[in-house]
Design a protein around this motif. Structure first.
Motif, mmCIF file in Angstrom:
data_model
loop_
_atom_site.group_PDB
_atom_site.id
_atom_site.type_symbol
_atom_site.label_atom_id
_atom_site.label_comp_id
_atom_site.label_asym_id
_atom_site.label_seq_id
_atom_site.Cartn_x
_atom_site.Cartn_y
_atom_site.Cartn_z
ATOM 1 N N ARG A 1 7.084 28.181 59.619
ATOM 2 C CA ARG A 1 5.845 27.927 58.896
ATOM 3 C C ARG A 1 5.784 28.680 57.567
ATOM 4 O O ARG A 1 6.373 29.748 57.428
ATOM 5 N N ILE A 2 5.066 28.110 56.642
ATOM 6 C CA ILE A 2 4.811 28.756 55.354
ATOM 7 C C ILE A 2 3.307 28.912 55.207
ATOM 8 O O ILE A 2 2.553 27.945 55.392
ATOM 9 N N TYR B 1 7.172 35.624 50.026
ATOM 10 C CA TYR B 1 7.495 36.847 50.770
ATOM 11 C C TYR B 1 8.010 36.511 52.170
ATOM 12 O O TYR B 1 7.453 35.645 52.862
ATOM 13 N N ILE B 2 9.062 37.223 52.586
ATOM 14 C CA ILE B 2 9.703 36.964 53.879
ATOM 15 C C ILE B 2 9.734 38.246 54.698
ATOM 16 O O ILE B 2 10.356 39.238 54.301
ATOM 17 N N LEU C 1 6.650 33.395 54.383
ATOM 18 C CA LEU C 1 7.442 32.663 55.369
ATOM 19 C C LEU C 1 7.211 33.272 56.745
ATOM 20 O O LEU C 1 7.467 34.459 56.959
ATOM 21 N N ASP C 2 6.725 32.462 57.659
ATOM 22 C CA ASP C 2 6.515 32.893 59.044
ATOM 23 C C ASP C 2 7.659 32.330 59.882
ATOM 24 O O ASP C 2 7.623 31.183 60.316
ATOM 25 N N TRP C 3 8.662 33.169 60.090
ATOM 26 C CA TRP C 3 9.826 32.749 60.884
ATOM 27 C C TRP C 3 9.925 33.547 62.184
ATOM 28 O O TRP C 3 10.986 33.676 62.777
ATOM 29 N N ALA C 4 8.779 34.032 62.671
ATOM 30 C CA ALA C 4 8.766 34.828 63.894
ATOM 31 C C ALA C 4 9.276 34.047 65.102
ATOM 32 O O ALA C 4 9.746 34.648 66.074
ATOM 33 N N ASN C 5 9.199 32.719 65.054
ATOM 34 C CA ASN C 5 9.689 31.928 66.184
ATOM 35 C C ASN C 5 11.197 32.050 66.352
ATOM 36 O O ASN C 5 11.746 31.756 67.421
ATOM 37 N N PHE C 6 11.900 32.498 65.308
ATOM 38 C CA PHE C 6 13.335 32.788 65.413
ATOM 39 C C PHE C 6 13.602 34.289 65.311
ATOM 40 O O PHE C 6 14.700 34.742 65.637
ATOM 41 N N GLY C 7 12.635 35.046 64.839
ATOM 42 C CA GLY C 7 12.849 36.466 64.546
ATOM 43 C C GLY C 7 12.476 37.415 65.648
ATOM 44 O O GLY C 7 12.487 38.629 65.444
ATOM 45 N N MET D 1 15.646 42.047 57.571
ATOM 46 C CA MET D 1 16.399 40.827 57.831
ATOM 47 C C MET D 1 15.865 39.665 57.007
ATOM 48 O O MET D 1 16.565 38.664 56.783
ATOM 49 N N GLY D 2 14.632 39.794 56.529
ATOM 50 C CA GLY D 2 14.078 38.779 55.653
ATOM 51 C C GLY D 2 14.848 38.648 54.351
ATOM 52 O O GLY D 2 14.828 37.591 53.716
#
Length: 334
Positions: free
Chosen positions: A51-52, A88-89, A119-125, A167-168
């Protein structure tokens, strides 16, 4: 078992320089507990669930878009494609609404004049570190596709600035490489203490490099611990030697607790303060010891942070205060 293995991997790389003591807080074990969660509640480990998040003028009312439907953002009446855009990541086992992300977002809202995307990449992070590290390729590619759609929709490329933490930063590098492969070169990529374990050497993914963007600036605050141990940009900044323990961080900590991440997290704190107007001044020097001996005082003063001169090249050193405000102005470069 995967989560345990992932943290054993982290410990093997980082714990050697960590001494154990007992100062703890209510949030001390938050990051560790998140490694036991394959994905956050309500999320799925699928590319379609990356998600963004767009922040207009109010941090409490952001708009969320899945990467596959990012074109909807162009119809948001508050989104101005002509403005400069900061993308921002966040890092490993972080959420979009964690204090770290909100601190950076609030700084940009206070400064004004920017589109702010997170960037919301918590589903992989979440989950084990190795799994998250291996996922940055997927996350970066899918996000790169979404950003390309925004650029084709009129978003100003000249004003695009990708900023990643931990890691972002590795996700950011892959985004930039994807765009470059499509003939679009990101003007600036900033790395806030890029993640070290698994990326130096490049076991999980190729780390950020000067070839990834027009200007790559890196801020090191836990080099050789959780952060990258060596220069990896056009301009690398090393506040307080760029290593643990940063001033104001506890000298003795329990490994992998929030207190132990203090130096690693100083990078986003310094960045946010700089966005708000804090003056972090530095000088180019061969190493920190030479800097402390005053042998580089003839070198010009330069700025670390959002106002960094994009023509800078080399390694730059400075000192900071132990607590907010961290910036010392010219005193930090003496």
């Amino acid at each position: 078992m995967g989560s345990v293995f992932g943290f054993l991997f982290l410990i093997a790389v980082c714990v050697a320089q960590r001494e154990v003591s007992i100062p703890l807080s209510a949030d001390s074990f938050r990051q560790i507990l998140r490694t036991a969660m394959p994905v956050p509640d309500g999320r799925s480990a699928t590319a379609s669930d990356i998600r963004i998040i767009y922040y207009g003028t109010n941090i409490t009312q952001p708009s969320t878009y899945r990467v596959g439907s990012i074109k909807r953002l162009l119809s948001n009446p508050n989104f101005d494609v002509r403005k400069p855009t900061t993308f921002y990541i966040h890092g490993y086992v972080e959420l979009w609404n964690d204090f770290s992300v909100e601190t950076v977002v609030r700084a940009y809202l206070k400064r004004g004049g920017y589109n702010i995307l997170v960037l919301d990449w918590a589903n992989f992070g979440f989950g084990n570190y190795i799994g998250a590290g291996l996922s940055v390729q997927t996350v970066g590619m899918e996000t790169g596709k979404a950003l390309l759609k925004l650029l084709k929709g009129g978003l100003s490329l000249q004003g695009l600035h990708i900023v990643g933490h931990s890691m972002g930063v590795n996700v950011a590098a892959i985004i930039a490489r994807y765009l470059k492969s499509k003939g679009v070169k990101v003007p600036r990529l900033t790395g806030l203490d890029p993640a070290y374990p698994g990326f130096y050497p490049a076991l999980l993914a190729v780390p950020v490099s000067p070839e990834d963007a027009g200007f790559v600036d890196i801020m090191h605050t836990d080099g050789g611990g959780f952060g990258a141990p060596a220069s990896t940009g056009h301009a690398d900044f090393w506040p307080n030697h760029g290593t643990a323990k940063q001033p104001g961080c506890l000298p003795l900590t329990v490994p992998l607790t929030a207190e132990d991440f203090c130096s690693h997290w100083r990078s986003w704190r310094f960045w946010a303060e700089a966005v708000e107007g804090g003056k972090f001044l530095a000088r180019r020097c061969s190493d920190y010891d030479t800097f402390l001996r005053g042998r580089c005082r003839n070198a010009p003063l330069v700025i670390m942070g959002i106002e960094t001169d994009t023509t800078l090249r080399g390694n730059f050193y400075l000192r900071t205060a132990a607590q907010e405000p961290f910036a010392l102005g010219e005193r930090g470069a003496e």
